[in-house]
Design a protein around this motif. Structure first.
Motif, PDB file in Angstrom:
ATOM      1  N   ILE A 150     123.517 -87.469  22.635  1.00  0.00           N
ATOM      2  CA  ILE A 150     124.445 -87.118  21.564  1.00  0.00           C
ATOM      3  C   ILE A 150     124.467 -88.241  20.539  1.00  0.00           C
ATOM      4  O   ILE A 150     124.640 -89.410  20.888  1.00  0.00           O
ATOM      5  CB  ILE A 150     125.863 -86.887  22.119  1.00  0.00           C
ATOM      6  CG1 ILE A 150     125.878 -85.670  23.058  1.00  0.00           C
ATOM      7  CG2 ILE A 150     126.861 -86.681  20.982  1.00  0.00           C
ATOM      8  CD1 ILE A 150     127.215 -85.421  23.714  1.00  0.00           C
ATOM      9  N   HIS A 151     124.291 -87.880  19.292  1.00  0.00           N
ATOM     10  CA  HIS A 151     124.384 -88.814  18.180  1.00  0.00           C
ATOM     11  C   HIS A 151     125.360 -88.224  17.168  1.00  0.00           C
ATOM     12  O   HIS A 151     125.006 -87.309  16.417  1.00  0.00           O
ATOM     13  CB  HIS A 151     123.022 -89.053  17.534  1.00  0.00           C
ATOM     14  CG  HIS A 151     122.008 -89.666  18.468  1.00  0.00           C
ATOM     15  ND1 HIS A 151     122.004 -91.008  18.777  1.00  0.00           N
ATOM     16  CD2 HIS A 151     120.992 -89.113  19.171  1.00  0.00           C
ATOM     17  CE1 HIS A 151     121.014 -91.261  19.619  1.00  0.00           C
ATOM     18  NE2 HIS A 151     120.394 -90.129  19.881  1.00  0.00           N
ATOM     19  N   THR A 156     120.332 -84.562  20.224  1.00  0.00           N
ATOM     20  CA  THR A 156     118.903 -84.789  20.002  1.00  0.00           C
ATOM     21  C   THR A 156     118.164 -84.568  21.317  1.00  0.00           C
ATOM     22  O   THR A 156     118.508 -85.173  22.338  1.00  0.00           O
ATOM     23  CB  THR A 156     118.641 -86.206  19.486  1.00  0.00           C
ATOM     24  OG1 THR A 156     119.324 -86.393  18.246  1.00  0.00           O
ATOM     25  CG2 THR A 156     117.144 -86.434  19.273  1.00  0.00           C
ATOM     26  N   VAL A 157     117.169 -83.706  21.278  1.00  0.00           N
ATOM     27  CA  VAL A 157     116.385 -83.366  22.466  1.00  0.00           C
ATOM     28  C   VAL A 157     114.943 -83.788  22.225  1.00  0.00           C
ATOM     29  O   VAL A 157     114.340 -83.414  21.216  1.00  0.00           O
ATOM     30  CB  VAL A 157     116.448 -81.852  22.766  1.00  0.00           C
ATOM     31  CG1 VAL A 157     115.574 -81.506  23.969  1.00  0.00           C
ATOM     32  CG2 VAL A 157     117.889 -81.411  23.007  1.00  0.00           C
ATOM     33  N   GLU A 158     114.402 -84.563  23.147  1.00  0.00           N
ATOM     34  CA  GLU A 158     113.014 -84.993  23.071  1.00  0.00           C
ATOM     35  C   GLU A 158     112.263 -84.511  24.300  1.00  0.00           C
ATOM     36  O   GLU A 158     112.691 -84.772  25.429  1.00  0.00           O
ATOM     37  CB  GLU A 158     112.925 -86.515  22.957  1.00  0.00           C
ATOM     38  CG  GLU A 158     113.557 -87.060  21.684  1.00  0.00           C
ATOM     39  CD  GLU A 158     113.474 -88.575  21.601  1.00  0.00           C
ATOM     40  OE1 GLU A 158     113.124 -89.195  22.634  1.00  0.00           O
ATOM     41  OE2 GLU A 158     113.753 -89.119  20.527  1.00  0.00           O
ATOM     42  N   VAL A 159     111.165 -83.813  24.071  1.00  0.00           N
ATOM     43  CA  VAL A 159     110.351 -83.257  25.155  1.00  0.00           C
ATOM     44  C   VAL A 159     108.964 -83.887  25.078  1.00  0.00           C
ATOM     45  O   VAL A 159     108.345 -83.910  24.007  1.00  0.00           O
ATOM     46  CB  VAL A 159     110.241 -81.727  25.050  1.00  0.00           C
ATOM     47  CG1 VAL A 159     109.413 -81.173  26.214  1.00  0.00           C
ATOM     48  CG2 VAL A 159     111.629 -81.088  25.035  1.00  0.00           C
ATOM     49  N   GLY A 160     108.492 -84.390  26.203  1.00  0.00           N
ATOM     50  CA  GLY A 160     107.195 -85.044  26.236  1.00  0.00           C
ATOM     51  C   GLY A 160     106.041 -84.053  26.239  1.00  0.00           C
ATOM     52  O   GLY A 160     106.229 -82.831  26.282  1.00  0.00           O
ATOM     53  N   PRO A 255     126.354 -85.123  29.297  1.00  0.00           N
ATOM     54  CA  PRO A 255     127.403 -86.083  29.683  1.00  0.00           C
ATOM     55  C   PRO A 255     128.246 -85.577  30.855  1.00  0.00           C
ATOM     56  O   PRO A 255     128.621 -84.417  30.922  1.00  0.00           O
ATOM     57  CB  PRO A 255     128.236 -86.211  28.409  1.00  0.00           C
ATOM     58  CG  PRO A 255     127.933 -84.982  27.609  1.00  0.00           C
ATOM     59  CD  PRO A 255     126.529 -84.625  27.924  1.00  0.00           C
ATOM     60  N   GLY A 256     128.508 -86.485  31.783  1.00  0.00           N
ATOM     61  CA  GLY A 256     129.387 -86.184  32.893  1.00  0.00           C
ATOM     62  C   GLY A 256     128.747 -85.472  34.051  1.00  0.00           C
ATOM     63  O   GLY A 256     129.417 -85.197  35.063  1.00  0.00           O
TER      64      GLY A 256
END
Length: 257
Positions: A150-151, A156-160, A255-256
């Motif tokens: 979270i920004h 933001t999701v980053e997939v390799g 989160p959590g």
């Protein structure tokens, strides 16, 4: 005369120790957040299913295990038995049936677990569930690295990238809003008079876009995860064939969780 320098030395030592301790805490937190997910377990269940009572503690135990994404997916097809599931969603019923079609299975049932999108077992069968998770790990686990952060008001999701270009290294990226915990008083049906506590309840399925085997990034508003009473989310990268769910290739916890 020597007390003042000594006081300054002690203060400096204390500050150094505090800074080191804080660094350790930050490092541990970052390491926990970056811990790779080794298994995704989906539990299809219903408040109207008496057999699901023995499966509820199984998914709660799994949710506490590091590196495991444990999800509860309440389905709708037992609502006619005298109690309408207050958390059930039709898309979750559709997801379970899509799994069945993809694997040539005619009937669905509860409680059922699907491990990594490919292994099936009765939800209360801990031995079978652990075997499926162990076999998944032996096959290399979830091979695609995934990060979700979270920004501000964005996720933001980053997939390799995949290690090779096989056809099965294609799929979709999903944002899955979840409700971390909810106690439900069931007033009728097979579980009438019982209060059931559910964990990581799926509140929707939001497709972010395709994954073609290459590194990719998505930046979406947090409101996409704020569905109904959801208070966290999970990211899934899942193979797909003709619209049917395939093997889960990567995942990340929100989160959590």
């Amino acid at each position: 005369m020597i007390l003042r320098p000594r006081a300054r030395t002690q203060t400096g030592e204390i500050r150094a120790l505090c800074a080191a301790a804080l660094l350790c805490v930050v490092s541990a937190t970052a390491q926990a957040r970056a811990e790779p997910v080794r298994a995704v377990v989906e539990m299809f269940t219903s408040q109207g299913c008496g057999a699901c009572r023995s499966a509820d503690p199984v998914i709660r135990d799994l949710a506490r295990q590091p590196g495991v994404v444990a999800l509860t997916l309440p389905v709708t097809y037992w609502d006619y038995l005298g109690w309408k599931d207050t958390l059930a969603l039709r898309p979750l019923t559709d997801r379970q049936r899509a799994y069945a079609r993809a694997h040539g299975v005619r009937q669905v049932f509860t409680p059922q677990v699907v491990v990594d999108g490919s292994g099936f077992a009765v939800g209360s069968d801990r031995i079978a569930l652990e075997r499926l998770m162990r076999e998944g790990t032996q096959r290399g686990g979830l091979p695609i690295p995934v990060r979700g952060e979270i920004h501000g008001d964005r996720i933001t999701v980053e997939v390799g990238a995949a290690a090779d270009a096989r056809p099965e290294t294609r799929g979709d990226v999903w944002l899955v809003p979840v409700l971390r915990s909810r106690a439900i008083a069931i007033l009728a049906g097979e579980n009438g008079g019982r209060t059931a506590t559910y964990v990581n309840v799926v509140r929707g399925l939001q497709r972010l876009g395709p994954w073609t085997g290459q590194s990719t990034r998505f930046d979406v508003p947090c409101t996409m995860a704020e569905i109904a009473d959801a208070d966290s989310w999970v990211i899934l990268v899942q193979g797909a064939t003709e619209g049917r769910p395939g093997r889960i290739l990567g995942a990340a916890k929100g989160p959590g969780l």
